[in-house]
Design an enzyme around this catalytic site. Structure first.
Site, PDB file in Angstrom:
ATOM      1  N   SER A 106       0.796  -1.234   0.000  1.00 52.79           N
ATOM      2  CA  SER A 106       0.000   0.000   0.000  1.00 52.79           C
ATOM      3  C   SER A 106       0.823   1.275   0.000  1.00 52.79           C
ATOM      4  CB  SER A 106      -0.951   0.000   1.199  1.00 52.79           C
ATOM      5  OG  SER A 106      -2.026  -0.884   0.978  1.00 52.79           O
ATOM      6  N   LYS A 109      -0.244   3.645  -2.616  1.00 51.13           N
ATOM      7  CA  LYS A 109      -1.292   4.671  -2.481  1.00 51.13           C
ATOM      8  C   LYS A 109      -0.718   6.072  -2.349  1.00 51.13           C
ATOM      9  CE  LYS A 109      -4.761   1.589  -0.379  1.00 51.13           C
ATOM     10  NZ  LYS A 109      -3.996   0.362  -0.133  1.00 51.13           N
ATOM     11  N   SER A 163      -5.536   3.265   4.648  1.00 54.11           N
ATOM     12  CA  SER A 163      -5.191   2.336   3.562  1.00 54.11           C
ATOM     13  C   SER A 163      -6.403   1.589   3.021  1.00 54.11           C
ATOM     14  CB  SER A 163      -4.121   1.340   4.034  1.00 54.11           C
ATOM     15  OG  SER A 163      -3.206   1.062   3.015  1.00 54.11           O
ATOM     16  N   LYS A 268       3.093   6.707   5.221  1.00 56.83           N
ATOM     17  CA  LYS A 268       2.226   5.689   4.613  1.00 56.83           C
ATOM     18  C   LYS A 268       2.757   4.315   5.000  1.00 56.83           C
ATOM     19  CE  LYS A 268      -1.246   4.166   2.400  1.00 56.83           C
ATOM     20  NZ  LYS A 268      -1.281   3.110   3.438  1.00 56.83           N
TER      21      LYS A 268
END
Length: 338
Positions: A106, A109, A163, A268
């Site tokens: 992820s 993203k 997420s 993140k």
């Protein structure tokens, strides 16, 4: 076989002649049957207890399969790959396998958010979760049911902070030209940033074919940090969205944003089995703005533990480290050209 023996005993008892002798023996026969039942029940219980539970198949990560987890480093990190750089000077303070290309889960993203923000689409436009947004790659779940309607800004918030895969996928679908055009834009943006080791195939990171290196990801963090909205949403501690008659409460997947010892400007997290636990952050430590990248961390909490090790090391006044050797300066990450 024990079950069949018991049925046979019961059958004989029911079909035996009803003469006096048998009636006199019936008491002992029933007692025998009851004993057999009890013995069989106890055996079933013991056998059931001995049966193993359903085994959880843990697939090794790409880093583990390639032997990267055996790499030693001066900070004893549990991440196979780590990179710490000074955001302003591009000086590399710590480098562990920073050029190795691995799945990034992820962390993908972060590029998804960059493409969405730079496309300048309305954050107030209502997007709808559709059947297309359901994860068929890993079969992961979501609290955003098909038909859920949220604004683009809300979808972006959930994708960055918690997420949310369906939110990220919906963002890609609602890009001009659709999902194919969105993934193409992700790869084009990576090219402009000099991320030569990077490839994207979807906006969520569920596919192990989304891959990059720590050096490339450091460049992405620098680019994403330029957008105040991405900084704000990625470091939000929690967020609520109204879905029909319900209110869904989400929390940040990175607990460090709630830790007063940290001054985090952007972050993140990411995880799929092939990638291990991953984390990128921009944080201010000991008066310096730093970018940190951790890939293929071995345990659920180990990426956070690695970040803490780096923080303590930085605050203690570190020397430059590369592959465990002190005082060896190394090259900078890709320069941000646009």
């Amino acid at each position: 076989m024990a079950g069949l023996s018991l049925v046979a005993v019961l059958g004989l008892s029911l079909s035996a002649p009803a003469d006096a002798a048998k009636r006199r023996e019936s008491g002992s026969t029933h007692a025998s049957v009851a004993g057999a039942k009890s013995k069989l029940k106890n055996e079933v219980i013991r056998t059931t207890k001995r049966q193993p539970t359903h085994a959880v198949i843990v697939r090794p990560s790409f880093g583990e399969l390639s032997g990267l987890r055996a790499t030693d480093d001066a900070l004893a990190l549990r991440s196979s790959v780590a990179l710490v750089i000074d955001q302003e000077t591009q000086e590399v303070l710590f480098d562990k396998n920073a050029n190795v290309v691995l799945p990034i889960a992820s962390l993908t993203k972060l590029m998804t958010s960059v493409v969405v923000v730079e496309a300048d689409q309305s954050l107030d436009e209502i997007l709808t979760i559709s059947q297309e947004d359901i994860d068929t790659e890993k079969g992961s779940g979501s609290r955003l049911a098909v038909g859920t309607q949220l604004t683009r800004g809300e979808m972006l918030h959930l994708a960055l902070m918690s997420s949310e895969n369906r939110a990220a996928h919906a963002l890609g679908r609602h890009y001009p030209g659709g999902l194919v055009a969105f993934v193409s834009a992700m790869n084009a943006r990576a090219g402009l940033l000099g991320m030569s080791d990077t490839r994207y195939v979807d906006p969520t990171g569920l596919s192990s074919r989304n891959q990059s290196s720590a050096r490339d990801l450091a460049g992405l963090v620098s680019a994403a940090y330029r957008h105040p909205l991405i900084r704000q949403l990625s470091t939000s501690q929690e967020y609520s969205v109204a879905v029909g008659q319900r209110t869904l409460q989400y929390r940040n997947t990175n607990g460090l944003v709630r830790n007063p010892a940290w001054d985090i400007g952007l972050q993140k997290t990411g995880y799929i089995a092939e990638a291990g636990r991953c984390l990128v952050m921009q944080a201010q430590l000991a008066g310096r703005k730093l970018i940190m990248v951790f890939l293929d961390s071995a345990g659920k909490y180990s990426r956070i533990g690695d970040a803490e090790r780096v923080r303590r090391w930085i605050e203690a006044g570190p020397a430059i480290v590369e592959s465990g050797d002190l005082r060896i300066p190394v090259g900078a990450v890709p320069k941000i050209t646009s």
